[in-house]
Design an enzyme around this catalytic site. Structure first.
Site, PDB file in Angstrom:
ATOM      1  N   ASP A 137      32.649 -58.249 -36.437  1.00 14.16           N
ATOM      2  CA  ASP A 137      34.010 -58.225 -35.881  1.00 14.16           C
ATOM      3  C   ASP A 137      34.967 -58.988 -36.796  1.00 14.16           C
ATOM      4  O   ASP A 137      36.104 -58.565 -37.025  1.00 14.16           O
ATOM      5  CB  ASP A 137      34.045 -58.883 -34.493  1.00 14.16           C
ATOM      6  CG  ASP A 137      33.092 -58.218 -33.513  1.00 14.16           C
ATOM      7  OD1 ASP A 137      32.800 -57.017 -33.689  1.00 14.16           O
ATOM      8  OD2 ASP A 137      32.641 -58.902 -32.575  1.00 14.16           O
TER       9      ASP A 137
ATOM     10  N   ASN B 111      27.961 -49.988 -38.767  1.00 18.41           N
ATOM     11  CA  ASN B 111      26.971 -50.653 -39.606  1.00 18.41           C
ATOM     12  C   ASN B 111      26.055 -49.576 -40.209  1.00 18.41           C
ATOM     13  O   ASN B 111      26.214 -48.372 -39.945  1.00 18.41           O
ATOM     14  CB  ASN B 111      26.220 -51.756 -38.840  1.00 18.41           C
ATOM     15  CG  ASN B 111      25.347 -51.197 -37.718  1.00 18.41           C
ATOM     16  OD1 ASN B 111      24.882 -50.054 -37.787  1.00 18.41           O
ATOM     17  ND2 ASN B 111      25.130 -51.987 -36.695  1.00 18.41           N
TER      18      ASN B 111
ATOM     19  N   ASN C   9      37.316 -60.709 -30.597  1.00 19.99           N
ATOM     20  CA  ASN C   9      36.904 -61.297 -31.885  1.00 19.99           C
ATOM     21  C   ASN C   9      37.678 -60.655 -33.034  1.00 19.99           C
ATOM     22  O   ASN C   9      38.135 -61.338 -33.959  1.00 19.99           O
ATOM     23  CB  ASN C   9      35.403 -61.087 -32.131  1.00 19.99           C
ATOM     24  CG  ASN C   9      34.540 -61.764 -31.076  1.00 19.99           C
ATOM     25  OD1 ASN C   9      34.971 -62.700 -30.425  1.00 19.99           O
ATOM     26  ND2 ASN C   9      33.319 -61.267 -30.903  1.00 19.99           N
TER      27      ASN C   9
ATOM     28  N   GLY D 299      36.450 -56.728 -29.139  1.00 17.51           N
ATOM     29  CA  GLY D 299      37.884 -56.547 -29.328  1.00 17.51           C
ATOM     30  C   GLY D 299      38.577 -57.866 -29.596  1.00 17.51           C
ATOM     31  O   GLY D 299      39.319 -58.014 -30.579  1.00 17.51           O
TER      32      GLY D 299
ATOM     33  N   GLU E 240      33.844 -50.869 -26.168  1.00 15.07           N
ATOM     34  CA  GLU E 240      33.564 -51.777 -25.041  1.00 15.07           C
ATOM     35  C   GLU E 240      34.601 -51.659 -23.930  1.00 15.07           C
ATOM     36  O   GLU E 240      34.529 -52.390 -22.949  1.00 15.07           O
ATOM     37  CB  GLU E 240      33.475 -53.233 -25.524  1.00 15.07           C
ATOM     38  CG  GLU E 240      32.189 -53.520 -26.273  1.00 15.07           C
ATOM     39  CD  GLU E 240      31.976 -54.993 -26.596  1.00 15.07           C
ATOM     40  OE1 GLU E 240      32.882 -55.818 -26.367  1.00 15.07           O
ATOM     41  OE2 GLU E 240      30.892 -55.309 -27.101  1.00 15.07           O
TER      42      GLU E 240
ATOM     43  N   GLY F 149      33.738 -61.022 -27.072  1.00 14.59           N
ATOM     44  CA  GLY F 149      34.148 -59.627 -26.860  1.00 14.59           C
ATOM     45  C   GLY F 149      34.487 -59.054 -28.228  1.00 14.59           C
ATOM     46  O   GLY F 149      35.219 -59.691 -28.988  1.00 14.59           O
TER      47      GLY F 149
ATOM     48  N   GLY G 209      29.162 -69.658 -31.884  1.00 14.16           N
ATOM     49  CA  GLY G 209      30.112 -68.893 -31.074  1.00 14.16           C
ATOM     50  C   GLY G 209      30.758 -67.801 -31.895  1.00 14.16           C
ATOM     51  O   GLY G 209      30.704 -67.816 -33.138  1.00 14.16           O
TER      52      GLY G 209
HETATM   53  O1  RIB Z   1      30.192 -58.505 -31.553  1.00 13.95           O
HETATM   54  C1  RIB Z   1      29.905 -59.669 -30.845  1.00 13.95           C
HETATM   55  C2  RIB Z   1      30.433 -59.558 -29.430  1.00 13.95           C
HETATM   56  O2  RIB Z   1      29.745 -58.525 -28.762  1.00 13.95           O
HETATM   57  C3  RIB Z   1      30.216 -60.786 -28.574  1.00 13.95           C
HETATM   58  O3  RIB Z   1      31.268 -61.713 -28.665  1.00 13.95           O
HETATM   59  C4  RIB Z   1      29.995 -60.215 -27.185  1.00 13.95           C
HETATM   60  O4  RIB Z   1      31.001 -60.560 -26.269  1.00 13.95           O
HETATM   61  C5  RIB Z   1      29.893 -58.719 -27.374  1.00 13.95           C
HETATM   62  O5  RIB Z   1      31.027 -58.048 -27.004  1.00 13.95           O
END
Ligand code: RIB
Length: 292
Positions: free
Chosen positions: A237, A179, A41, A39, A136, A37, A272
């Site tokens: 992120d 970006n 991350n 957020g 998101e 996600g 990951g």
């Molecule tokens: O930016 C990468 C993220 O985008 C992933 O971890 C995925 O969950 C999406 O939200």
């Protein structure tokens, strides 16, 4: 402190020999489930870069996997609500060049409430803190307006990108993170050059070419550190979370950019998104090695 209103996903990651073509059925080479996600991350990156951090989000009530994964990542769960909606997830393809394609199911990420926003910001002196959000979750505009009215500094990671939403939030944003492609689209939508996008601080990530930051004092460029990437999911992120935590801590943008570039270089060497984000000590050691 950074208060991050952010998505939390289970990332279902498939290693593929190449990106699937329309109509093609493809055998995956490998599969794994990771915490992710945008957020989440960014929060993990900020936390591991030394930043005091409050993550605000929603997950499903009965999702023991995500619960355990968030705890293992070291995130405080005080402001993460458990609700009767499935946790968000992402289907991610990663190819041999470490590039990815991502499809997101939002689920609980679209269930933030203004009550949660008020609770998370209650009692804080706005100008001392950053409010961070992405596209998101729901309520991005409302969060931005509430935070602005209460004097918080606003960092907006405008992904997944919508030129209309980004344009609407420009007047409320102190730090905009996009970006290169998004920057160009946003400039086109606003009939201006990228350099003239109307925010006090503009951070543009350039992937393998690094990043640059434009503020009132000028433009700082930061090269990427060359590494052997295996998975670039969450690299942007990581850059943002690390940058913001460091910038918040000492206010030195050049130093924060260097730290963020090192953090994201290390992150792409692991599999990951959140799980590959390095801790501050690892980043510091990496930077020492680089300066030898
Ligand atoms: O930016 C990468 C993220 O985008 C992933 O971890 C995925 O969950 C999406 O939200």
């Amino acid at each position: 402190m950074i208060i991050n209103f952010g998505s939390i996903n289970a990332d279902l990651v498939y290693q593929v020999p190449h990106m699937p073509r329309p109509g093609e059925t493809l055998l995956a080479l490998d599969h794994a489930k990771h915490l992710g996600g945008k957020g989440l991350n960014q929060s993990v990156a900020a936390l591991r870069s030394g930043g005091p951090l409050r993550h605000v989000g929603c997950i499903a009530k009965d999702d023991s996997w995500i619960d355990a994964a968030i705890s293992a990542a070291g995130l405080d769960q005080t402001y993460i609500d458990r609700i009767d909606t499935p946790t968000g997830h992402a289907i991610i393809y990663v190819d041999p060049d470490a590039e990815n394609e991502i499809v997101i199911f939002s689920g609980a990420n679209q269930c933030l409430t203004m009550d949660m926003v008020a609770k998370a910001l209650h009692g804080l002196n706005g100008p001392d803190h950053w409010v961070l959000f992405q596209n998101e979750t729901n309520l991005t505009g409302e969060i931005a307006r509430y935070a602005k009215d209460h004097g918080f500094k606003i960092a907006y990671s405008a992904a997944p990108f919508s030129p209309a939403l980004a344009t609407e939030l420009l007047p409320l944003t102190d730090l905009l993170v996009v970006n290169e492609t998004e920057a160009a689209e946003l400039a086109a939508a606003n009939h201006c050059a990228v350099a003239d996008i109307a925010v006090p601080m503009l951070l543009v990530t350039l992937g393998a070419k690094g990043a640059y930051l434009r503020d009132a004092t000028g433009t700082l460029h930061q090269n990427a550190y060359p590494v052997q990437a295996v998975d670039t999911t969450g690299a942007g992120d990581t850059f943002l979370g690390a940058f913001l935590a460091q910038y918040d801590a000492h206010g030195n943008a050049a130093q924060a950019l260097r730290f963020a570039a090192a953090a994201s270089a290390l992150q792409v060497t692991g599999h990951g998104a959140a799980s590959a984000i390095p801790h501050k000590q690892d980043v510091t050691d990496f930077l020492k090695e680089q300066s030898k």
